[in-house]
Design a protein around this motif. Structure first.
Motif, PDB file in Angstrom:
ATOM      1  N   LEU A   1       0.821  -1.205   0.000  1.00  0.00           N
ATOM      2  CA  LEU A   1       0.000   0.000   0.000  1.00  0.00           C
ATOM      3  C   LEU A   1       0.860   1.262   0.000  1.00  0.00           C
ATOM      4  CD1 LEU A   1      -2.833  -1.044   2.482  1.00  0.00           C
ATOM      5  CD2 LEU A   1      -3.062  -0.614   0.028  1.00  0.00           C
ATOM      6  N   VAL A   2       1.868   1.280   0.885  1.00  0.00           N
ATOM      7  CA  VAL A   2       2.766   2.434   0.902  1.00  0.00           C
ATOM      8  C   VAL A   2       3.562   2.493  -0.395  1.00  0.00           C
ATOM      9  CG1 VAL A   2       4.665   3.562   2.116  1.00  0.00           C
ATOM     10  CG2 VAL A   2       2.922   2.381   3.413  1.00  0.00           C
ATOM     11  N   GLY A   3       3.911   1.305  -0.927  1.00  0.00           N
ATOM     12  CA  GLY A   3       4.642   1.263  -2.198  1.00  0.00           C
ATOM     13  C   GLY A   3       3.855   1.900  -3.322  1.00  0.00           C
ATOM     14  N   ILE A   4       2.535   1.683  -3.346  1.00  0.00           N
ATOM     15  CA  ILE A   4       1.698   2.297  -4.382  1.00  0.00           C
ATOM     16  C   ILE A   4       1.728   3.811  -4.259  1.00  0.00           C
ATOM     17  CG2 ILE A   4      -0.680   2.592  -5.168  1.00  0.00           C
ATOM     18  CD1 ILE A   4      -1.161  -0.339  -4.399  1.00  0.00           C
ATOM     19  N   VAL A   5       1.511   4.304  -3.037  1.00  0.00           N
ATOM     20  CA  VAL A   5       1.522   5.760  -2.817  1.00  0.00           C
ATOM     21  C   VAL A   5       2.890   6.337  -3.152  1.00  0.00           C
ATOM     22  CG1 VAL A   5       1.260   7.579  -1.082  1.00  0.00           C
ATOM     23  CG2 VAL A   5      -0.261   5.589  -1.039  1.00  0.00           C
ATOM     24  N   LYS A   6       3.941   5.651  -2.670  1.00  0.00           N
ATOM     25  CA  LYS A   6       5.301   6.119  -2.927  1.00  0.00           C
ATOM     26  C   LYS A   6       5.622   6.124  -4.413  1.00  0.00           C
ATOM     27  CE  LYS A   6       9.286   3.956  -3.076  1.00  0.00           C
ATOM     28  NZ  LYS A   6      10.436   3.093  -2.741  1.00  0.00           N
ATOM     29  N   THR A   7       5.205   5.089  -5.121  1.00  0.00           N
ATOM     30  CA  THR A   7       5.490   4.993  -6.548  1.00  0.00           C
ATOM     31  C   THR A   7       4.837   6.135  -7.319  1.00  0.00           C
ATOM     32  OG1 THR A   7       5.699   2.590  -6.427  1.00  0.00           O
ATOM     33  CG2 THR A   7       5.256   3.535  -8.592  1.00  0.00           C
ATOM     34  N   ILE A   8       3.568   6.426  -6.981  1.00  0.00           N
ATOM     35  CA  ILE A   8       2.869   7.532  -7.648  1.00  0.00           C
ATOM     36  C   ILE A   8       3.597   8.843  -7.396  1.00  0.00           C
ATOM     37  CG2 ILE A   8       0.745   8.885  -7.687  1.00  0.00           C
ATOM     38  CD1 ILE A   8      -0.746   6.243  -7.001  1.00  0.00           C
ATOM     39  N   LEU A   9       3.938   9.102  -6.142  1.00  0.00           N
ATOM     40  CA  LEU A   9       4.635  10.348  -5.793  1.00  0.00           C
ATOM     41  C   LEU A   9       6.007  10.414  -6.447  1.00  0.00           C
ATOM     42  CD1 LEU A   9       3.784  10.508  -1.980  1.00  0.00           C
ATOM     43  CD2 LEU A   9       2.902  12.036  -3.752  1.00  0.00           C
ATOM     44  N   LEU A  10       6.758   9.310  -6.338  1.00  0.00           N
ATOM     45  CA  LEU A  10       8.139   9.300  -6.829  1.00  0.00           C
ATOM     46  C   LEU A  10       8.189   9.474  -8.341  1.00  0.00           C
ATOM     47  CD1 LEU A  10      11.120   8.887  -5.992  1.00  0.00           C
ATOM     48  CD2 LEU A  10      10.807   6.468  -6.493  1.00  0.00           C
ATOM     49  N   TYR A  11       7.351   8.722  -9.044  1.00  0.00           N
ATOM     50  CA  TYR A  11       7.381   8.799 -10.502  1.00  0.00           C
ATOM     51  C   TYR A  11       6.917  10.168 -11.001  1.00  0.00           C
ATOM     52  CZ  TYR A  11       8.806   4.059 -11.511  1.00  0.00           C
ATOM     53  OH  TYR A  11       9.551   2.922 -11.643  1.00  0.00           O
ATOM     54  N   ALA A  12       5.876  10.711 -10.364  1.00  0.00           N
ATOM     55  CA  ALA A  12       5.398  12.034 -10.767  1.00  0.00           C
ATOM     56  C   ALA A  12       6.495  13.077 -10.605  1.00  0.00           C
ATOM     57  CB  ALA A  12       4.170  12.419  -9.952  1.00  0.00           C
ATOM     58  N   THR A  13       7.188  13.040  -9.455  1.00  0.00           N
ATOM     59  CA  THR A  13       8.182  14.071  -9.170  1.00  0.00           C
ATOM     60  C   THR A  13       9.478  13.884  -9.955  1.00  0.00           C
ATOM     61  OG1 THR A  13       8.867  12.788  -7.235  1.00  0.00           O
ATOM     62  CG2 THR A  13       7.278  14.542  -6.876  1.00  0.00           C
ATOM     63  N   VAL A  14      10.001  12.651  -9.972  1.00  0.00           N
ATOM     64  CA  VAL A  14      11.281  12.422 -10.649  1.00  0.00           C
ATOM     65  C   VAL A  14      11.144  12.589 -12.159  1.00  0.00           C
ATOM     66  CG1 VAL A  14      13.096  10.726 -11.110  1.00  0.00           C
ATOM     67  CG2 VAL A  14      12.162  10.946  -8.812  1.00  0.00           C
ATOM     68  N   ILE A  15      10.037  12.114 -12.739  1.00  0.00           N
ATOM     69  CA  ILE A  15       9.839  12.272 -14.183  1.00  0.00           C
ATOM     70  C   ILE A  15       9.689  13.741 -14.553  1.00  0.00           C
ATOM     71  CG2 ILE A  15       8.226  11.817 -16.081  1.00  0.00           C
ATOM     72  CD1 ILE A  15       7.787   9.034 -14.853  1.00  0.00           C
ATOM     73  N   ILE A  16       8.973  14.500 -13.718  1.00  0.00           N
ATOM     74  CA  ILE A  16       8.869  15.952 -13.957  1.00  0.00           C
ATOM     75  C   ILE A  16      10.260  16.586 -13.921  1.00  0.00           C
ATOM     76  CG2 ILE A  16       8.096  18.128 -12.926  1.00  0.00           C
ATOM     77  CD1 ILE A  16       5.512  16.641 -12.121  1.00  0.00           C
ATOM     78  N   CYS A  17      11.083  16.179 -12.948  1.00  0.00           N
ATOM     79  CA  CYS A  17      12.453  16.702 -12.863  1.00  0.00           C
ATOM     80  C   CYS A  17      13.249  16.336 -14.110  1.00  0.00           C
ATOM     81  CB  CYS A  17      13.154  16.153 -11.619  1.00  0.00           C
ATOM     82  SG  CYS A  17      12.592  16.866 -10.062  1.00  0.00           S
ATOM     83  N   GLY A  18      13.062  15.116 -14.612  1.00  0.00           N
ATOM     84  CA  GLY A  18      13.762  14.692 -15.827  1.00  0.00           C
ATOM     85  C   GLY A  18      13.397  15.543 -17.027  1.00  0.00           C
TER      86      GLY A  18
END
Length: 464
Positions: free
Chosen positions: A175-192
């Protein structure tokens, strides 16, 4: 960091902690804790795998390596993605159908209890080093962007790891992995994308940086980069945390789908980190490479958003360490505690033991991380994936696909000699050759010898 940075960070950390505690409501037994009671869907499977695999090395570490070598840094997430694909397509079916809880249980069934116990101990060493590395990486991140010292930073990280899985086990990691994945991918991809745009596009990157170094997958040397990729592949296939996710699915189809989704998503986050690292090399060539991603975030995002992103990176580190701790506790609980200390342990006792073991592991990690072992452990932690692969890859393949064909003495020899020759290779091989090749080759050779010895014995018995 300003008050807005801290506010953004607190919002994310509060969200992650709340989800971790909420997941505990889904746990009523040791089976729920260690394998989700076989009720997990694709999201939980992928969340568990990505939440554990995508941590400091996949984000901060990838940007750091890309700062110096460019696309050579992709092997960390590319290898992880390939490993998930192989795990889903090749290993998910026999693992899921075996109805085991831990990887050493496969060895116990096929090669006997001694092989199971030895593999548990050796794989636990690699897993433990991986957890220590994540805590040390987290300390570096927290102390770089705040006024906290190393001890309070360590306490903060360990408490977050406890909240991540100790209440919910696989459900917490998922469950935390799902939330973390959404947050992480949104932020890191935007940074990329921001880095690519600020740098003037791909053509500008090619003009500013040497193409033969920054746009090659083998910039550090073919053997070195291949070794990094293979380490990740073998590590994913033989790490308890990922196997635990596979066996927690509602069905085999869902198990495979979760692994394949992970295989698609994991390399993407690495690509984004690479562009950030290369952009920082173009604009600040003399900075400390390890600070590439945090510095980019602090310089180019609004304070509130930057605080949220930095907290997300911290959670990425926490998730990887906590997920590996969960897998390690499952092995110790099922393959050491239940076998040697309490064979008739009730379900409630096993659940309590699993949680106590996780807490104990993280307390020991915190003590070590607070000492002066940082450089030593960080140096050896890069071998943790390969070390686990050298211990378990060849014996696991033979147990799943050649059952009854290898004598347990040969399997035990492979389990011991594989990691032994990885360590020997570290000292006797040239620096451009990954010692993993030596260790895995020796392990495979021993299993081959065991196969042919068994075949010859069978032929001899038939002739008599």
């Amino acid at each position: 960091m300003t008050s807005l940075h801290y506010l953004g960070a607190v919002l994310i950390l509060a969200l992650i902690t709340a989800v971790g505690i909420y997941s505990g409501r889904k746990v009523s037994s040791a089976k729920d804790f260690s394998s989700g009671g076989r009720k997990a869907g694709v999201g939980i499977i992928a969340g568990s795998i990505i939440g554990t695999l995508v941590g400091g090395a996949s984000t901060i570490g990838t940007a750091q390596l890309a700062f110096n070598y460019g696309f050579s840094a992709w092997w960390f997430t590319l290898g992880g993605g390939i490993g998930c694909l192989i795990l889903g397509l090749g290993f998910a079916k026999p693992l899921y159908n075996s109805e085991i809880t831990t990887l050493p249980q496969v060895f116990a069934r096929e090669y006997g209890q001694t092989a199971s116990t030895v593999s548990t101990v050796l794989m636990s060493i690699g897993s433990f080093l991986s957890i220590v590395a994540q805590v040390l990486s987290g300390i570096a991140l927290v102390t770089t962007v705040s006024h906290l010292g190393s001890f309070p930073a360590t306490v903060c990280i360990v408490l977050l790891m406890l909240a991540y899985v100790i209440f919910g086990g696989v459900w917490g990691a998922g469950l935390v992995g799902i939330v973390k994945t959404i947050l992480l991918y949104a932020t890191v991809i935007i940074c990329g994308f921001m880095a690519l745009n600020l740098g003037g596009g791909l053509s500008a990157f090619r003009e500013a940086l040497p193409s033969d170094q920054y746009f090659s997958l083998f910039a550090r040397g073919t053997m070195v980069d291949m070794g990094a990729g293979i380490s990740l592949i073998l590590g994913v296939i033989t790490t308890q945390a990922y196997i635990q996710a596979i066996i927690s699915a509602k069905s085999l189809k869902i198990s495979k789908s979760g692994a394949i989704v992970s295989a698609i998503l994991i390399p993407i986050v690495g690509t984004a980190g690479i562009f950030v690292g290369m952009y920082m090399k173009m604009t600040a060539p003399n900075m400390v490479a390890g600070e590439a991603l945090p510095t980019f975030i602090m310089q180019n995002l609004p304070p509130l958003v930057a605080g949220m992103v930095m907290a997300t990176l911290l959670v990425a580190l926490v998730g990887t360490g906590a997920g590996v701790a969960l897998g390690l506790s499952s092995m110790i609980c099922n393959d050491i505690y239940k076998v040697y200390f309490n064979k008739n342990a009730s379900d409630k006792t096993l659940l309590k033991a699993a949680r106590i073991i996780i807490a104990g592991i993280l307390i020991i990690v915190a003590i070590l991380a607070s000492g002066n072992l940082g450089s030593l452990i960080l140096g050896w932690s890069f071998m943790s994936m390969g070390l686990r692969g050298a211990v378990a890859f060849a014996p696991l393949c033979c147990a799943l696909f050649l059952p009854g064909k290898i004598h347990k003495k040969f399997a035990l020899g492979a389990i011991i000699l594989g990691p032994t020759f990885v360590l020997i290779g570290k000292f006797i091989l040239p620096s451009h050759i990954d010692p993993l090749f030596l260790g895995v080759s020796v392990s495979i050779l021993v299993m081959f010898l065991g196969y042919f010895a068994n075949k010859n014995k069978s032929n001899l018995d038939k002739s008599q």
